[in-house]
Structures are given as C-alpha cells and as structure tokens.
Design a protein around this motif. Structure first.
Motif, PDB file in Angstrom:
ATOM      1  N   THR A  97       1.015  -1.221  -0.019  1.00  0.00           N
ATOM      2  CA  THR A  97      -0.148   0.027   0.063  1.00  0.00           C
ATOM      3  C   THR A  97       0.853   1.342   0.061  1.00  0.00           C
ATOM      4  N   SER A  98       2.169   1.158  -0.075  1.00  0.00           N
ATOM      5  CA  SER A  98       2.925   2.117   0.050  1.00  0.00           C
ATOM      6  C   SER A  98       3.798   2.699  -1.276  1.00  0.00           C
ATOM      7  N   GLU A  99       3.228   3.748  -1.988  1.00  0.00           N
ATOM      8  CA  GLU A  99       3.823   4.147  -2.854  1.00  0.00           C
ATOM      9  C   GLU A  99       4.075   3.231  -4.202  1.00  0.00           C
ATOM     10  N   PHE A 100       3.121   2.403  -4.503  1.00  0.00           N
ATOM     11  CA  PHE A 100       3.420   1.688  -5.604  1.00  0.00           C
ATOM     12  C   PHE A 100       2.181   0.997  -6.319  1.00  0.00           C
ATOM     13  N   ILE A 101       2.071   1.480  -7.516  1.00  0.00           N
ATOM     14  CA  ILE A 101       0.849   1.124  -8.409  1.00  0.00           C
ATOM     15  C   ILE A 101       1.482   0.518  -9.784  1.00  0.00           C
ATOM     16  N   THR A 102       2.036   1.471 -10.496  1.00  0.00           N
ATOM     17  CA  THR A 102       2.947   0.759 -11.788  1.00  0.00           C
ATOM     18  C   THR A 102       4.242   0.565 -11.522  1.00  0.00           C
ATOM     19  N   GLY A 103       5.008   1.532 -10.501  1.00  0.00           N
ATOM     20  CA  GLY A 103       6.156   1.516 -10.379  1.00  0.00           C
ATOM     21  C   GLY A 103       6.888   2.787 -10.803  1.00  0.00           C
ATOM     22  N   HIS A 104       6.225   3.301 -11.542  1.00  0.00           N
ATOM     23  CA  HIS A 104       6.895   4.542 -12.261  1.00  0.00           C
ATOM     24  C   HIS A 104       7.113   5.779 -11.302  1.00  0.00           C
ATOM     25  N   PHE A 105       6.617   5.705 -10.252  1.00  0.00           N
ATOM     26  CA  PHE A 105       6.584   6.711  -9.301  1.00  0.00           C
ATOM     27  C   PHE A 105       8.307   6.821  -8.663  1.00  0.00           C
ATOM     28  N   PHE A 106       8.916   5.627  -8.814  1.00  0.00           N
ATOM     29  CA  PHE A 106      10.384   5.288  -8.796  1.00  0.00           C
ATOM     30  C   PHE A 106      11.390   5.825  -9.404  1.00  0.00           C
ATOM     31  N   GLY A 107      10.898   6.182 -10.586  1.00  0.00           N
ATOM     32  CA  GLY A 107      11.893   6.589 -11.516  1.00  0.00           C
ATOM     33  C   GLY A 107      12.804   5.514 -11.866  1.00  0.00           C
ATOM     34  N   ASP A 108      14.132   5.912 -12.274  1.00  0.00           N
ATOM     35  CA  ASP A 108      14.948   4.984 -12.665  1.00  0.00           C
ATOM     36  C   ASP A 108      15.066   3.639 -11.656  1.00  0.00           C
ATOM     37  N   ASP A 109      14.756   3.833 -10.286  1.00  0.00           N
ATOM     38  CA  ASP A 109      14.524   2.490  -9.472  1.00  0.00           C
ATOM     39  C   ASP A 109      13.533   1.538  -9.968  1.00  0.00           C
ATOM     40  N   ARG A 110      12.848   2.016 -10.790  1.00  0.00           N
ATOM     41  CA  ARG A 110      11.822   0.971 -11.095  1.00  0.00           C
ATOM     42  C   ARG A 110      12.405  -0.281 -12.030  1.00  0.00           C
TER      43      ARG A 110
END
Length: 349
Positions: A97-110
């Motif tokens: 539930t923590s900042e993760f839907i498609t992973g694009h939020f994390f930029g290069d860390d995806r």
C-alpha cells in the motif's frame, strides 16, 4: 491453500492488515517486521490492539526471509526501494500500500525492482484505495459505455481529524499560501497519482501524450490547531485540490483528483462531496460514488477508532490480491495484469 504472510510494519495501515490476516482462514501470519526498536519482541496482536497471535515482531530481515513466506504485506508510510529489492530478490512476493501502483513513481529505481523480481522469481503489486482500487472501480464502470470521452476520479475528504502531518505536509498543507515552491512541493508529494493515471490509460489501451498536474489551494483565515499538536498558521495552506490529468491530442481523457480540506476557516470555503466520485463521460455517461460507514453495532470510543476503521479500505485491496499475486509471473503486476480478485475468506458466517 493457506498463504504464509509476513507483515511489514505495524503503523496505522499495518494494524488493519494484521487484523485482516488474522481473521482470514486462507492466510497465516508467520512473521512481522518491526521498524521501531521498542516493538521488537512484542506480540504482533498486542501491537495491533487485538488478541495475542503468538508471533513476535523482529527487525531481523534475514530471519523473516528464512521463514519462506508466500507474501510480504508491505505497509510502511513511505516505501524503501532497497528494502523492497531485498525482499523480492529473496524470492518473496510483495503486496504493497506504500507508493506502488505501476512502479513509475520510483523513476530509474523501477528497473532495479523489475530486476529483483526476475532474480528472485517474485512479483510485486501495489494498491490502496486511491490510487489503487478506485481506479479499478473506474475501469469497470467504463465497461458500461459504448464510447468513452473521459474518465475522472475525485477523492473529496475533510481530513481535519486525521493526525498524519508526515503524509500531509508533502502535499502542501501548512506552507504559506504564497510560498514560491508550493506547486512543485504538491506535485512531488502527490506524484503517485500519476501512476493511477497510467493504470487507467493502460486499461483503456491508450497512449498518453503527456500527464499534467494542476493545483489549487485554500488558506486558513485563523490559526488552526490540529491533532498531534500541529498548528497551521493563519495565511497558510489548509486546503489542497490537486488533479493529475492524462492528455491525448490536447484533450483531457483521464483525471485523478484529490480535494482535501482542514477546519472551518477556509478561504475559499470549499464544499466537498465526501467520498469518492467516479464519472465516465461518454455514451452513456456513468456516475458512481463510493463511501464507507461503520458496521451495524460499531462502538467507537475515540476519533481514532473511526479513522482506523476507514483505513481498512486502504489495506484490503492489497490483502485481497495475495492469491493472484502469488500465482502471477515474476515482475510488476497491476490490475490490468491480474485476474478478477476474489474476496476469499472474508464472509462472516
């Protein structure tokens, strides 16, 4: 099948997750990660305000991974990529539930997260209520229209009684209304909504030209004292209206909007249709609302009792997805990848 679960943290959402796991006959809590040293060694049930569960919290990550759980229920306030990579590379699935839907939020860390999934043969899925389940609700609603012009989701909440300045200050609350960096602060703090836009676009099979963020603010006209000894001074932000919009050919086709206010001294004084409103503009236009109420016979002694009840709708979308995530191929999974998620083990009979 019974799924072996490790709970990751016992904050507000984590407490609701533990309660849900404890009463579900298809889930077995086998371990729990404690971020705070004072929680190490204590029974997880005790930490979550329920009967003892016979499982003690620990900060020993290696020991938790050695339990070979089927899934980690990941509920920190903010996600730690290094932590997630370690879990995934260890071959353990994650529902978050923590900042993760498609992973694009994390930029290069995806890319690091995807690589960890491949190395460990594991899957990660993220959902809360918004972004998360409410986007699925919107996608399902869009299935009733023969032509869709725009899909919009509006979350409207009076958060006056909610004691979480650590999550609300990044949205812009409490800053002077004329702060020069205010829009960029809110854009950064609400960027996970962009993932929600991308999720809906993927479900509709559309390639967006851009995703844009628009923001409006309201200030308090008097000093506003809030739970947790938080003071928002006169002339500072006590209302945030942020919209993330998917654009195709210059036209807004998707919008995810959060409209939040605090106190009764707001200028302008926004009226809110409390809850979640989903509108699919098209032929026909479909408009639905989602709200939640306490169960029959619920006795809440404090404001926190009602807030914690509301956090169940944050925790449950991830819990419900566990069987499908365990069965999914390695990588990042979203609602567009998984089959219909069935609420097994929750019927009260």
């Amino acid at each position: 099948m019974t799924y072996r679960i490790v709970q990751w943290t016992t904050g507000n959402v984590g407490k609701r997750s533990v309660r849900a796991v404890a009463v579900n006959p298809h889930l077995e809590l086998v371990g729990c990660y404690a971020w705070s040293k004072d929680k190490v060694g204590r029974d997880v049930g005790e930490l979550c305000g329920i009967d003892a569960l016979g499982v003690s919290a620990t900060d020993d990550v290696d020991a938790l991974l050695a339990l070979a759980p089927d899934c980690v229920v990941y509920n920190p306030m903010f996600a730690d990529v290094d932590e997630m990579v370690r879990i995934l590379r260890g071959g353990v699935n994650i529902v978050s539930t923590s900042e993760f839907i498609t992973g694009h939020f994390f930029g290069d860390d995806r890319d690091r997260i995807v690589e960890a999934c491949q190395d460990g043969g594991s899957t990660i899925f993220g959902s809360g209520i918004n972004p998360g389940f409410i986007q699925l609700f919107a996608v399902v609603s869009a299935g009733l229209s023969e032509r869709v012009d725009k899909v919009s989701v509006v979350e409207a909440i009076d958060t006056t009684i909610y004691n979480s300045p650590d999550t609300e200050k990044p949205m812009g609350f409490g800053y002077p209304i004329d702060h020069p960096d205010l829009k960029s602060i809110t854009e950064k703090g609400s960027a996970i909504f962009r993932d929600g836009v991308l999720l809906v676009a993927d479900a509709l099979g559309v390639q967006l030209d851009e995703v844009r963020c628009d923001v409006a603010y309201a200030q308090t006209t008097a000093d506003l004292r809030l739970p947790g000894d938080w003071l928002i001074a006169k002339g500072c932000v006590a209302g945030v209206d942020v919209g993330w919009k998917g654009i195709v050919g210059g036209k807004e086709v998707i919008e995810i909007r959060g409209r939040w206010r605090k106190g009764q001294t707001l200028e302008p004084d926004w009226e809110l249709d409390m809850g979640y409103t989903v509108e699919v503009q098209g032929t026909p236009t479909i408009k639905t609302t989602l709200s939640f109420l306490p169960p029959e016979g619920f006795v809440g002694e404090t404001i926190d009792d009602y807030i914690m009840l509301g956090l169940s709708i944050v925790a449950m979308p991830a819990i419900t997805a566990i069987p499908a995530v365990v069965a999914a191929p390695p990588g990042i999974a979203t609602y567009t990848d998984l089959p219909l998620l069935l609420p097994r083990g929750v019927l009260n009979v």
